[in-house]
Scaffold this active site. Structure first.
Site, short mmCIF file in Angstrom:
data_model
loop_
_atom_site.label_atom_id
_atom_site.label_comp_id
_atom_site.label_asym_id
_atom_site.label_seq_id
_atom_site.Cartn_x
_atom_site.Cartn_y
_atom_site.Cartn_z
N GLU A 346 -72.44 0.23 29.04
CA GLU A 346 -73.60 -0.36 28.14
C GLU A 346 -74.32 0.34 27.04
O GLU A 346 -75.35 0.43 26.89
CB GLU A 346 -74.65 -0.77 29.46
CG GLU A 346 -74.34 -1.78 30.51
CD GLU A 346 -75.73 -2.06 31.07
OE1 GLU A 346 -76.59 -1.96 30.72
OE2 GLU A 346 -75.36 -2.60 32.36
N HIS A 465 -66.58 -1.44 32.63
CA HIS A 465 -67.79 -1.74 33.19
C HIS A 465 -67.20 -3.49 33.69
O HIS A 465 -67.00 -4.18 32.72
CB HIS A 465 -68.68 -1.96 32.07
CG HIS A 465 -70.26 -2.60 32.69
ND1 HIS A 465 -71.19 -2.89 31.88
CD2 HIS A 465 -70.30 -2.78 33.72
CE1 HIS A 465 -72.00 -3.27 32.59
NE2 HIS A 465 -71.83 -3.11 33.87
N ASP A 503 -68.72 1.45 35.91
CA ASP A 503 -69.60 0.70 36.68
C ASP A 503 -68.94 -0.48 37.01
O ASP A 503 -68.57 -1.22 36.43
CB ASP A 503 -70.97 0.20 35.67
CG ASP A 503 -71.87 -0.83 36.65
OD1 ASP A 503 -71.59 -1.01 37.72
OD2 ASP A 503 -72.94 -1.21 35.96
N ASN A 505 -69.67 -2.51 39.50
CA ASN A 505 -70.65 -3.59 40.10
C ASN A 505 -70.07 -4.23 41.36
O ASN A 505 -70.01 -5.27 41.75
CB ASN A 505 -70.70 -4.79 39.10
CG ASN A 505 -71.88 -4.60 38.05
OD1 ASN A 505 -72.87 -4.41 38.50
ND2 ASN A 505 -71.35 -4.83 36.79
N ASN A 582 -77.43 2.90 41.80
CA ASN A 582 -78.30 2.04 40.97
C ASN A 582 -79.48 1.72 41.91
O ASN A 582 -79.50 1.49 43.09
CB ASN A 582 -77.48 0.63 40.88
CG ASN A 582 -78.46 -0.39 40.08
OD1 ASN A 582 -78.59 -1.47 40.58
ND2 ASN A 582 -78.94 -0.04 38.83
N PHE A 587 -83.13 -3.96 44.07
CA PHE A 587 -81.66 -3.69 44.56
C PHE A 587 -81.53 -2.27 44.58
O PHE A 587 -82.21 -1.47 43.75
CB PHE A 587 -80.63 -4.36 43.77
CG PHE A 587 -79.39 -3.99 44.01
CD1 PHE A 587 -78.65 -4.49 45.23
CD2 PHE A 587 -78.85 -2.65 43.49
CE1 PHE A 587 -77.24 -3.99 45.37
CE2 PHE A 587 -77.34 -2.36 43.88
CZ PHE A 587 -76.75 -3.01 44.72
#
Length: 645
Positions: A346, A465, A503, A505, A582, A587
């Site tokens: 990011e 990512h 990351d 996800n 995270n 979350f």
């Protein structure tokens, strides 16, 4: 004539080391409205904007004072308690000037709530030589609420003194927690102290009015507060000047800020050896781990500025969410880890070019970058984020770079597998602009664990990512599988250790995580239920041969000791992964990983995990202390001999 329509500051609280950039809206003589600067070198119809900063000292009128507070403080505090207030506005124009209220007695600020003045100090911190900025609190309740987190500082200080004789510099070697400009990177500090061509503390008094003495401190548009500004109010002024006579024209626009506060500094995170020795990782003279033949790798989603909105993170103070603050805090954190390899996600393309690449270059890093593609993204291309990989030039050299664009892979797959009528629907599902950056590096340091000391020691580092959409589980898994197939091709052509960072996800136990960690996905895995395009069929293809292991699972497998036991409590026992990487208000879970090939690398140490309780004091991430909604992961590795795959 040139005139100023509006002047304001985008951040509501000035922070030490964080540049303040005023927003000045102008109307030119041709009636066009702009924010472009009009310097004296390029006047418009004989007029320009003059920029000056002044600090001023407020003398105490009789009867208006309080112990520990600047004279006339209550009047100023009531005026500027929150935000910025325009005292005068003139459409006729302006000179830009900034002032600082200075007193002979500084005002301490709370270590937990930096916008509040401190009313008490922990003497235990003073005795333990813990950085003084950590000792201040705004109220007894604040101190009580923070005690469980605060006492860790005492325990670490006592442990360091008793076991190692470490002083404050060693204990907090990874961060300078003083709250001063020195706590920023050296380059950031140097920049912050420049503040134009005027001396910071000139002897001459330029103006005295109403008990206020004004001193010039700078002559450019922006201002970076220094440690000497802490607890003081800044005043910003703006006026248009006639070029020929150098005389200001019209009234002056004035803005007052709230008090300058030090940049909050998070408690340092220790490097925990996984061999069971319960001590903090020692630093050599250059700040790196002293064990020879090893290297460290950092993976960190830094939260792109375009995603850091007040709507998403309303619990984070707006000043702590602003990019001028976050970039300095992130830089300080990243530089403080002193990793040999840094994988960031990011990272906006403009931030990479204008900030991270030049700033990290000053700290000895070489950077490589891969921006996301923009088939889906419709905003400013300069703000598209991507993956950035940095490495220390004294530890590694660049050999080769591979770029993975999942959109291209999707185009290739649809062209070969689907009829034309179905391609558009398929691409709408698969096109998510995600990318991966794969870098092959050559080590410059001695590799004591190699079976052949004369052999080049190469290392392959993947940084990615993966798609964020929760409902597109098939796309996540397809992207991870595509990346692993590419890495397998590299492994087949060279006998090379591999790291896969990023990351993803994907939570532990998900299909992408299973594929990475186990090398395959159970055909009955629930994530395989939704595959409308058939991109995951046959399920038997969802395998790879890379012996990947998650670095943080080492906490669960190895050693004994207080430090390791504490870290094990921060792991999910069912997956041996961190409980979270995270943490937002809505979350909490693990999305970030560092995987390594276990037949060629071994984990020596890991950066300690954070506990949720310490983060929840600020509701969630990001916060004034931690400037991303993710936490950084860092592992120390050693290359080891192994049979060729």
């Amino acid at each position: 004539m040139l005139s100023v329509l509006r002047v304001h500051l985008p951040s509501d609280i000035p922070i030490v080391g964080c540049e303040l950039t005023p927003y000045v809206l102008l109307r030119r003589p041709d009636k066009t409205v702009t924010t472009d600067d009009v310097p004296d070198s390029s006047p418009v119809e004989g007029h320009y904007l003059r920029y000056k900063w002044h600090k001023y000292k407020l003398f105490s009128p009789s009867g208006v004072n309080a112990p520990g507070l600047p004279g006339n403080w209550f009047w100023w505090a009531g005026l500027v308690a929150r935000g910025f207030y325009c005292l005068e506005a003139s459409p006729k124009g302006s000179s830009l000037e900034r002032y600082r209220i200075q007193s002979d007695k500084k005002v301490a600020v709370c270590s937990v709530h930096p916008s509040e003045q401190a009313t008490l100090q922990c003497l235990g911190c003073v005795k333990a030589k813990i950085p003084v900025s950590k000792s201040y609190h705004c109220s007894p309740k604040c101190f009580s609420d923070a005690w469980q987190h605060h006492r860790v500082l005492h325990d670490r200080a006592a442990s360091a003194v008793n076991e190692n004789g470490n002083d404050e510099e060693e204990l907090f070697g990874r961060f300078n927690s003083s709250g001063s400009a020195a706590s920023l990177s050296g380059s950031a500090s140097a920049t912050s102290l420049t503040n134009g061509t005027a001396p910071l503390y000139p002897a001459a008094v330029t103006q005295r009015s109403g008990g206020e003495t004004w001193f010039e401190v700078g002559r450019c548009k922006t201002y970076t507060p220094t440690a000497d500004d802490i607890g003081h109010v800044l005043k910003f002024e703006c006026v248009v000047v006639e070029a020929e006579t150098k005389v200001p024209v019209g009234h002056v626009n004035t803005i007052l800020t709230s008090r300058v506060i030090p940049a909050p500094s998070p408690s340092p995170r220790r490097l925990i050896p996984v061999n069971g020795v319960d001590v903090m990782g020692h630093l050599d003279s250059d700040g790196r781990i002293s064990s020879s033949g090893t290297f460290t790798v950092l993976s960190y989603n830094i939260l792109s500025d375009v995603y850091a909105t007040n709507d998403l993170y309303s619990y984070c103070p707006s000043w702590a969410l602003s990019w001028p603050y976050r970039r300095q805090n992130l830089l300080r954190e990243i530089v403080g880890y002193r990793a040999d390899i840094v994988c960031l996600q990011e990272v906006q393309s403009d931030h990479y070019e204008e900030f991270f690449a030049p700033e990290l270059d000053k700290h000895g890093y070489v950077g490589l970058y891969k921006r996301k593609t923009n088939e889906v993204y419709s905003g400013n291309t300069n703000t598209i984020d991507g993956c950035a990989t940095f490495f220390r030039r004294d530890r590694f050299s660049h050999v080769k770079k591979y770029e993975v664009e999942f959109n291209k892979a999707a185009q290739s797959w649809t062209d070969s597998q689907l009829p034309s009528a179905q391609k558009k629907t398929a691409l709408n599902r698969l096109f998510k602009d995600n990318v991966a950056l794969i870098v092959v590096l050559e080590a410059k340091f001695s590799n004591q664990g190699a079976d052949n000391p004369g052999k080049r020691q190469l290392l392959c580092v993947a940084n990615t990512h993966v798609n964020v959409h929760h409902e597109l589980k098939d796309v996540k898994l397809w992207q991870v599988h595509t990346l692993l197939k590419g890495l397998e091709k590299i492994a087949a052509s060279a006998d090379i250790p591999m790291l896969v960072c990023g990351d993803f996800n994907s939570v532990p136990g998900s299909a992408p995580h299973a594929l990475l960690a186990m090398g395959k996905v159970d055909p009955l895995h629930p994530d395989l239920a939704a595959d409308p395009l058939g991109i995951l069929r046959p399920n038997s293809k969802l395998v790879h041969q890379l012996p990947l292991v998650s670095a943080y699972s080492s906490f669960a497998r190895m050693g004994v000791g207080l430090g390791l036991e504490q870290q094990r409590r921060r792991l999910d026992p069912s997956t041996n992964e961190p409980l979270f990487t995270n943490c937002t208000r809505d979350f909490i879970g693990t999305l970030d990983y560092i995987f390594y090939t276990a037949d060629s690398l071994t984990v020596e140490s890991l950066l300690e995990l954070l506990d949720e309780e310490s983060l929840r004091k600020d509701t969630a991430l990001p916060s004034p202390e931690w400037s991303s909604d993710h936490i950084a992961l860092l592992a120390e590795f050693r290359c080891m001999p192994r049979a060729r795959r």
